[in-house]
Scaffold this motif. Structure first.
Motif, mmCIF file in Angstrom:
data_model
loop_
_atom_site.group_PDB
_atom_site.id
_atom_site.type_symbol
_atom_site.label_atom_id
_atom_site.label_comp_id
_atom_site.label_asym_id
_atom_site.label_seq_id
_atom_site.Cartn_x
_atom_site.Cartn_y
_atom_site.Cartn_z
ATOM 1 N N LEU A 83 0.822 -1.199 0.000
ATOM 2 C CA LEU A 83 0.000 0.000 0.000
ATOM 3 C C LEU A 83 0.858 1.253 0.000
ATOM 4 C CD1 LEU A 83 -2.710 -0.995 2.632
ATOM 5 C CD2 LEU A 83 -2.784 -1.290 0.161
ATOM 6 N N ASP A 84 1.994 1.207 0.665
ATOM 7 C CA ASP A 84 2.909 2.341 0.739
ATOM 8 C C ASP A 84 4.162 1.994 -0.058
ATOM 9 O OD1 ASP A 84 4.474 4.499 1.313
ATOM 10 O OD2 ASP A 84 4.375 4.296 3.490
ATOM 11 N N ASP A 85 4.344 2.652 -1.221
ATOM 12 C CA ASP A 85 5.461 2.322 -2.094
ATOM 13 C C ASP A 85 6.811 2.683 -1.486
ATOM 14 O OD1 ASP A 85 3.725 1.371 -3.933
ATOM 15 O OD2 ASP A 85 3.690 3.177 -5.179
ATOM 16 N N THR A 86 6.849 3.565 -0.498
ATOM 17 C CA THR A 86 8.127 3.940 0.103
ATOM 18 C C THR A 86 8.685 2.836 0.988
ATOM 19 O OG1 THR A 86 7.073 4.980 2.020
ATOM 20 C CG2 THR A 86 7.438 6.360 0.096
ATOM 21 N N LEU A 87 7.887 1.804 1.283
ATOM 22 C CA LEU A 87 8.360 0.708 2.118
ATOM 23 C C LEU A 87 9.135 -0.333 1.325
ATOM 24 C CD1 LEU A 87 5.187 0.085 4.301
ATOM 25 C CD2 LEU A 87 7.199 1.411 4.891
ATOM 26 N N ASP A 88 8.936 -0.397 0.029
ATOM 27 C CA ASP A 88 9.544 -1.431 -0.802
ATOM 28 C C ASP A 88 10.810 -0.894 -1.440
ATOM 29 O OD1 ASP A 88 10.167 -3.533 -2.371
ATOM 30 O OD2 ASP A 88 8.277 -3.621 -3.463
ATOM 31 N N PRO A 89 11.988 -1.433 -1.090
ATOM 32 C CA PRO A 89 13.230 -0.911 -1.674
ATOM 33 C C PRO A 89 13.295 -1.093 -3.180
ATOM 34 C CG PRO A 89 13.640 -2.915 -0.405
ATOM 35 C CD PRO A 89 12.235 -2.495 -0.116
ATOM 36 N N ALA A 90 12.583 -2.077 -3.729
ATOM 37 C CA ALA A 90 12.612 -2.285 -5.183
ATOM 38 C C ALA A 90 12.021 -1.091 -5.925
ATOM 39 C CB ALA A 90 11.846 -3.557 -5.533
ATOM 40 N N ARG A 91 11.122 -0.357 -5.294
ATOM 41 C CA ARG A 91 10.534 0.823 -5.922
ATOM 42 C C ARG A 91 11.553 1.947 -6.083
ATOM 43 N NH1 ARG A 91 5.259 -0.414 -7.741
ATOM 44 N NH2 ARG A 91 4.272 -1.784 -6.226
ATOM 45 N N LEU A 92 12.585 1.915 -5.275
ATOM 46 C CA LEU A 92 13.574 2.997 -5.284
ATOM 47 C C LEU A 92 14.903 2.553 -5.884
ATOM 48 C CD1 LEU A 92 12.920 4.178 -1.607
ATOM 49 C CD2 LEU A 92 11.850 5.056 -3.679
ATOM 50 N N SER A 93 14.941 1.359 -6.456
ATOM 51 C CA SER A 93 16.216 0.805 -6.913
ATOM 52 C C SER A 93 16.814 1.569 -8.087
ATOM 53 C CB SER A 93 16.029 -0.670 -7.284
ATOM 54 O OG SER A 93 15.065 -0.799 -8.312
ATOM 55 N N LEU A 94 15.994 2.265 -8.876
ATOM 56 C CA LEU A 94 16.498 2.988 -10.043
ATOM 57 C C LEU A 94 16.955 4.401 -9.716
ATOM 58 C CD1 LEU A 94 13.898 1.853 -12.758
ATOM 59 C CD2 LEU A 94 16.150 0.906 -12.253
ATOM 60 N N PHE A 95 16.817 4.801 -8.463
ATOM 61 C CA PHE A 95 17.298 6.129 -8.086
ATOM 62 C C PHE A 95 18.828 6.153 -8.150
ATOM 63 C CE2 PHE A 95 13.732 8.281 -5.477
ATOM 64 C CZ PHE A 95 12.788 7.846 -6.396
ATOM 65 N N PRO A 96 19.431 7.244 -8.656
ATOM 66 C CA PRO A 96 20.907 7.326 -8.726
ATOM 67 C C PRO A 96 21.521 7.615 -7.358
ATOM 68 C CG PRO A 96 19.945 9.357 -9.529
ATOM 69 C CD PRO A 96 18.778 8.437 -9.234
ATOM 70 N N LEU A 97 21.335 6.692 -6.429
ATOM 71 C CA LEU A 97 21.817 6.871 -5.063
ATOM 72 C C LEU A 97 22.585 5.633 -4.628
ATOM 73 C CD1 LEU A 97 18.539 8.265 -3.417
ATOM 74 C CD2 LEU A 97 20.555 9.599 -4.037
ATOM 75 N N ARG A 98 23.650 5.874 -3.852
ATOM 76 C CA ARG A 98 24.350 4.753 -3.243
ATOM 77 C C ARG A 98 23.478 4.171 -2.133
ATOM 78 N NH1 ARG A 98 28.269 8.684 -3.673
ATOM 79 N NH2 ARG A 98 28.049 9.179 -1.461
ATOM 80 N N THR A 99 23.848 2.978 -1.685
ATOM 81 C CA THR A 99 23.029 2.285 -0.691
ATOM 82 C C THR A 99 22.919 3.094 0.596
ATOM 83 O OG1 THR A 99 23.753 0.173 -1.602
ATOM 84 C CG2 THR A 99 22.717 0.131 0.554
ATOM 85 N N GLY A 100 24.026 3.686 1.036
ATOM 86 C CA GLY A 100 23.990 4.495 2.255
ATOM 87 C C GLY A 100 23.064 5.694 2.109
ATOM 88 N N GLN A 101 23.126 6.368 0.933
ATOM 89 C CA GLN A 101 22.239 7.505 0.711
ATOM 90 C C GLN A 101 20.768 7.062 0.656
ATOM 91 O OE1 GLN A 101 24.179 8.822 -2.957
ATOM 92 N NE2 GLN A 101 24.819 10.702 -1.919
ATOM 93 N N LEU A 102 20.541 5.917 0.036
ATOM 94 C CA LEU A 102 19.179 5.410 -0.036
ATOM 95 C C LEU A 102 18.648 5.069 1.353
ATOM 96 C CD1 LEU A 102 16.880 4.650 -1.926
ATOM 97 C CD2 LEU A 102 17.892 2.371 -2.129
#
Length: 520
Positions: A83-102
């Motif tokens: 229900l909340d897309d911010t909970l699923d890391p796969a939704r944010l995997s294409l962001f140009p961010l390193r793991t620590g920043q994510l």
């Protein structure tokens, strides 16, 4: 722009987007905002009033409350997965961010919103009700912040670690059953106290002594202690938060590169099935087979079936209070309530079909085919519901100590099920709505159709209760022979409701398809 500011702005924009949506979503968001503010104020007030209680009792209460807040932060996001897309890391995997920043961004998103703010306010209420002296006040602020950070990090760690499994059907099944068990376990203290099996003060003391050395217990005890021991506890708690944060980053790194089970091929089994042995080939057998597969594979169906049994058992256990058979005819209400819940879950028959209902709409060539489709759905429900209601009746009669009421209770519940299915047929065609195709087993209607879902549930509830009074009330007052007529009464109403629903639905199949195919 820093990662913290970016994710905070994104989360705030998502929240503000509710105010630019349709009227129903606006009302829902405003209601949620008012509820969060009210609970935050009430929680802070109640926690601060602990200053009037003895210091040891106040410390015990804060220890228990902080621990249950941590458990809530872990469990509730799991229920909201999908229900909340911010909970699923796969939704944010294409962001140009390193793991620590994510990880920093996801932590910021977790801390942004009305419910995190309400949780923080209640946590500060524990400080207001427990801290005493200069040392207590000095240690209270970092203790509260560490408790809040612990909730956020532990929540994200568990959600991220389980994200791959939660996207699979089996993972959602386990989550659905676990959520129901959590609800049941949350009622245990209340049930035990109601039945006189424990002293509340003694239970609080024993529970607090066990939770004293939990992470949240360390934070609460540090506020109460206010000395060197409290400072040492905060050091341990801070180290634990850092450890959980490191584990979360490791789990996030793994989740971003590991394929989840939902993208892997599934094995295909050819099943002969029991339906083929009892029903001739045709539309009725096909619909029954499909609905039984839905009931076995769809987590939302299993949640509804399981909840009908669990809620009924809790009510019977709580209200019987060791009556030893003194409830009399009231016993029939418990299985009838389970039948009512089963009937209500059939109140949106076409909603789970969604866009695939277009095949039915094209294939239906007469009212008779619509009636047959509804008959197949109801028959599948009866195949599961009738034995289940017999089991519920036996369990309820055993709990209340009145086995003689088993047969009247079971027959009344069977009649109630028929009534519920007849009413559900009409509700399904008069107030149809879309069931979102989401990962979560607790999702409701599509955006903008919450009012329709509420009207369908409320209308179905009152209609079933009203129509069932002629068989339920006589059985309750001692006329047990009326229960023999209940199944026939329910069957007659099921047939009447199904025929009327088919007559209404056939001319408006395009509108019915549009109602259950909304974007979600």
């Amino acid at each position: 722009m820093t990662t913290v500011a970016l994710f905070a702005q994104l989360k705030l924009r998502l929240l503000a987007g509710n105010l630019r949506a349709d009227t129903q979503r606006k009302i829902g968001f405003i209601f949620t905002l008012i509820l969060a503010i009210g609970l935050a104020g009430l929680g802070f007030l109640l926690m601060s009033l602990l200053r009037l209680a003895p210091h040891d009792v106040a410390a015990q209460v804060v220890i228990v409350v902080y621990t249950f807040m941590l458990i809530g932060w872990i469990v509730v996001p799991l229920l909201a997965f999908g229900l909340d897309d911010t909970l699923d890391p796969a939704r944010l995997s294409l962001f140009p961010l390193r793991t620590g920043q994510l990880a920093v961004g996801m932590f910021t998103a977790s801390a942004t919103g009305v419910w995190p703010l309400a949780s923080l306010i209640v946590t500060f209420g524990g400080m207001a009700g427990l801290a005493s002296g200069f040392g207590g006040l000095v240690l209270a602020v970092p203790a509260v912040l560490l408790q809040f950070a612990l909730c956020l990090v532990a929540s994200r760690l568990v959600t991220t670690a389980l994200s791959s499994g939660l996207r699979s059907r089996r993972g959602r099944d386990v989550l659905a059953v676990a959520a129901v068990l959590v609800v049941v376990l949350a009622q245990l203290p209340n049930l035990i106290i109601n039945r006189g099996l424990g002293d509340p003060g003694a239970m609080l003391d024993r529970l607090a002594s066990v939770l004293r050395w939990s992470p949240s217990g360390l934070a609460a005890h540090a506020i109460a202690d206010g000395g060197l021991a409290g400072l040492a506890e905060l050091v341990v708690l801070a180290a634990l938060v850092l450890l959980l944060g490191w584990l979360w980053i490791k789990a996030l790194s793994r989740a971003l590169v590991t394929p989840d089970a939902s993208t892997q091929a599934a094995s295909v089994r050819k099943e002969s099935g029991l339906v083929d042995r009892f029903l001739p080939d045709g539309q009725l057998a096909a619909v029954v087979t499909k609905e039984l597969k839905y009931a076995r594979r769809e987590p939302r169906f299993r949640v509804q079936w399981f909840m009908s049994v669990v809620v009924t058992a809790i009510l019977a256990f709580s209200l019987s209070n060791g009556a030893g058979g003194q409830l009399g005819g009231v016993v029939v209400l418990f299985p009838a309530f389970a039948a009512l819940m089963i009937g209500l879950q059939a109140g949106n028959s076409y909603g789970f079909d969604g866009r695939s209902f277009w095949m039915n709409a094209v294939a239906f060539g007469s009212e008779r085919q619509v009636r047959t489709d509804l008959a197949g759905r109801h028959l599948a429900t009866a195949v599961i519901g009738l034995p289940l209601l017999a089991l519920v009746s036996a369990v309820v009669c055993a709990l209340v100590g009145d086995p003689g009421m088993f047969l009247p209770a079971m027959l009344t519940a069977w009649g109630e099920l028929g009534i519920g299915l007849g009413v559900a047929s009409l509700i399904s065609v008069l107030i149809p709505y879309t069931v979102p195709e989401r990962l979560n087993a607790f999702s409701g209607a599509a955006p903008g159709q919450g009012g329709q879902a509420f009207a369908a549930s409320l209308g179905g509830l009152f209609s079933i209760v009203l129509v069932s009074l002629p068989v339920v009330i006589p059985t309750m007052i001692g006329l047990a022979w009326v229960a023999v007529l209940a199944p026939f009464y329910g069957l007659a109403l099921e047939i009447a409701g199904r025929r009327l629903a088919a007559r209404i639905a056939f001319p408006k199949l395009p509108e019915l398809l549009a109602a259950v195919s909304k974007a979600s």
